[in-house]
Design an enzyme around this catalytic site. Structure first.
Site, mmCIF file in Angstrom:
data_model
loop_
_atom_site.group_PDB
_atom_site.id
_atom_site.type_symbol
_atom_site.label_atom_id
_atom_site.label_comp_id
_atom_site.label_asym_id
_atom_site.label_seq_id
_atom_site.Cartn_x
_atom_site.Cartn_y
_atom_site.Cartn_z
ATOM 1 N N TYR A 125 -98.242 21.046 -0.107
ATOM 2 C CA TYR A 125 -96.796 21.402 0.311
ATOM 3 C C TYR A 125 -96.382 20.807 1.519
ATOM 4 O O TYR A 125 -96.494 19.713 1.843
ATOM 5 C CB TYR A 125 -96.532 22.916 -0.258
ATOM 6 N N SER A 126 -95.648 21.687 2.266
ATOM 7 C CA SER A 126 -94.937 21.199 3.622
ATOM 8 C C SER A 126 -96.088 20.936 4.512
ATOM 9 O O SER A 126 -95.410 20.183 5.769
ATOM 10 C CB SER A 126 -93.972 22.178 4.141
ATOM 11 N N ALA A 127 -97.456 20.994 4.481
ATOM 12 C CA ALA A 127 -98.111 20.316 5.317
ATOM 13 C C ALA A 127 -98.253 18.762 5.240
ATOM 14 O O ALA A 127 -98.661 18.202 6.249
ATOM 15 C CB ALA A 127 -99.524 21.115 4.955
ATOM 16 N N LYS B 193 -95.432 17.350 5.477
ATOM 17 C CA LYS B 193 -94.465 16.894 6.753
ATOM 18 C C LYS B 193 -95.210 16.348 8.190
ATOM 19 O O LYS B 193 -95.003 15.427 8.829
ATOM 20 C CB LYS B 193 -93.588 17.980 7.221
ATOM 21 N N TYR C 145 -84.696 25.076 8.738
ATOM 22 C CA TYR C 145 -85.886 24.229 8.293
ATOM 23 C C TYR C 145 -85.357 23.541 7.165
ATOM 24 O O TYR C 145 -84.728 24.206 6.137
ATOM 25 C CB TYR C 145 -86.944 25.415 7.849
#
Length: 390
Positions: free
Chosen positions: A67-69, A71, A157
């Site tokens: 997921y957002s890791a 980024k 966010y």
């Protein structure tokens, strides 16, 4: 009793103990954790099952969607372009992406995209999912979109839109899609098993995710029964027009099946990175030092990347947050291993970060998507790293 596979260097035994406790007490089903110190791995552990239905075991090279890791990987690509002099983070986005100037966005600098200050968390008209996966229609929609607040005056966010916003800048500057740029310029030199856009031949190695079902739905609980410090957050969840909700309804349908082959094969630089804990830690290790002869960012570039750009109440998450240029910074609820650390979490518990003060890099991935304040799996592992350092 779950068998813990892998190795830890002398002194890092607390991390193995915390990892075992994650399975015994905190809900892990399949997971891996890796820690680098001084450019070499000192913890490399994995355990459990990669597919709860078939009981396929988790192996050293099992891939996990984080997921957002993701980024953190995409931000690294942007900073690499800045280091090469191809991208000025303080220049207007429209200098690289002229269509972006529409609706009063001509002066928004690239750094505001990275640090969640651009006010482009939602869309007036969601994009059909198949078109969003194809990239260009979503980029065009964001270029035309008006900001939800005056850019630069607040931060919130950009959970989904961040990937297309930063990714389109990378594409315009480099001439390559963000996934391809990452593969060629970051993953290949370091030998990373990490993808933004999964090749078809790698799908059999991907773990399947399990999602926790909440015992209590806070959105249906009477307001007087909600703890005071959670009331603003719950109120935002209950309002379908709040930024907390519309930030995640930028596609139609809004719910994205991240286990599907189509989604995993697409490039979603905010949220569909797939890799190993070892590769996540190795990338962060190469941000703060040399790993097998490769260092990604020079010290001055790293300082720019990790310098605080936003702090305080988040317009989307409705809690305090801190951001550098693309990286999360430590907070009371996400301490990592100290004030000098930087990195990024992912939905449900995954975490990657580096701490230059301690010369530590960390990666944790798992297939049981829990999340919430009671999910302390990653924090427990980071605290065990701190204990080992002490």
């Amino acid at each position: 009793m779950t068998v813990i596979n892998g190795e830890v260097a002398a002194g890092f035994e607390p991390v193995r103990e915390a990892f075992a406790a994650n399975f015994a007490q905190r809900g892990d089903i399949g997971a891996a954790v890796c820690v680098y110190q001084g450019g070499r791995p000192v913890v490399d552990l994995w355990a459990g099952v990669a597919d709860p239905d078939t009981r396929r075991p988790w192996e050293w090279d099992t891939l996990q969607l984080v997921y957002s890791a993701t980024k953190g990987a995409t931000a690294t690509a942007a900073h690499l372009l800045a280091q090469r002099g191809e991208l000025d983070l303080d220049a207007p986005v429209a200098e690289y992406w002229p269509e972006f100037a529409a609706n009063g966005k001509a002066e928004i600098p690239v750094r505001w995209l990275l640090s969640h200050r651009a006010g482009l968390v939602a869309l007036d008209h969601p994009v059909p999912l198949d078109e969003a996966l194809a990239w260009q229609p979503m980029a065009a929609a964001l270029a035309a979109q008006r900001p939800q607040w005056t850019p630069g005056t607040a931060h919130g966010y950009h959970g989904r839109t961040w990937g297309w916003l930063v990714g389109e800048v990378i594409r315009r500057v480099s001439g390559r899609t963000p996934g391809r740029f990452f593969a060629e310029e970051i993953a290949a030199p370091l030998g990373l098993d990490f993808f933004i856009g999964l090749p078809a031949g790698e799908r059999d190695r991907v773990s399947r995710m399990t999602y926790r079902k909440l015992d209590v739905d806070l959105t249906t609980v009477p307001e007087e029964s909600i703890p005071e410090d959670l009331r603003d957050l719950v109120a935002a969840w209950r309002d379908p027009n709040s930024l907390s909700n519309t930030a995640y309804t930028v596609t139609e349908p809004a719910n994205i099946d991240f286990d599907s082959p189509e989604v995993q094969a697409a490039e979603l630089p905010s949220s569909n990175g797939i890799g190993t804990a070892h590769s996540l830690a190795r990338m962060y290790a190469a941000l703060i030092g040399e790993v097998d002869g490769v260092r990604l960012l020079a010290p001055e570039t790293l300082t720019s990347a990790a310098e605080e750009q936003a702090h305080g109440r988040d317009q989307v998450m409705v809690v305090p947050s801190r951001f550098g240029s693309g990286f999360m910074l430590p907070t009371d609820t996400l301490p990592m291993t100290g004030p000098a650390a930087f990195g990024h979490t992912g939905r449900g518990g995954s975490l990657g970060f580096a701490d230059p003060e301690h010369d530590i890099a960390f990666g944790y991935v798992m297939n049981h998507i829990i999340g919430g304040p009671d999910d302390i799996r990653a924090t427990a592992l980071a605290e065990a790293v701190q204990e080992s350092l002490a």
